[in-house]
Design a protein around this motif. Sequence first.
Motif: not given
Length: 119
Positions: A43-57
């Motif tokens: 489940t962490s895969i998708g959570a980190n993808v979401e965080e990547a999408i919201g990345g500041q840079s």
Amino acid sequence: MKKDNVLQQKSFAFAVRIVNLYRYLNEKKKEYVLSKQLLRAGTSIGANVEEAIGGQSEKDFFAKLTIAYKEARETHYWLRLLTATNYLTNEEGQSVLEDTDELLRIIGSIQKTIKQRNS
């Protein structure tokens, strides 16, 4: 920059599949330790993808995507182990492993593109 369409959808669908597999392993196979590891990593895969999408840079995006890749590798390991120890049949294990491999290819491809663009 956002590759959220395919990767976001597939990583979410994969997380749903992992949650359902976790329930199956707990309820039907009475397996509680390995399945918890699988649940966390899968489940962490998708959570980190979401965080990547919201990345500041782009650097932030790449860092989170790298974590998602590592979590997918770990998920691959737990699935292989659950299959090798007969908690999953070869067919069950192979089916989920194919989904894991697909996520690894997509994430790896995005990482490669970013590296090439920045070199």
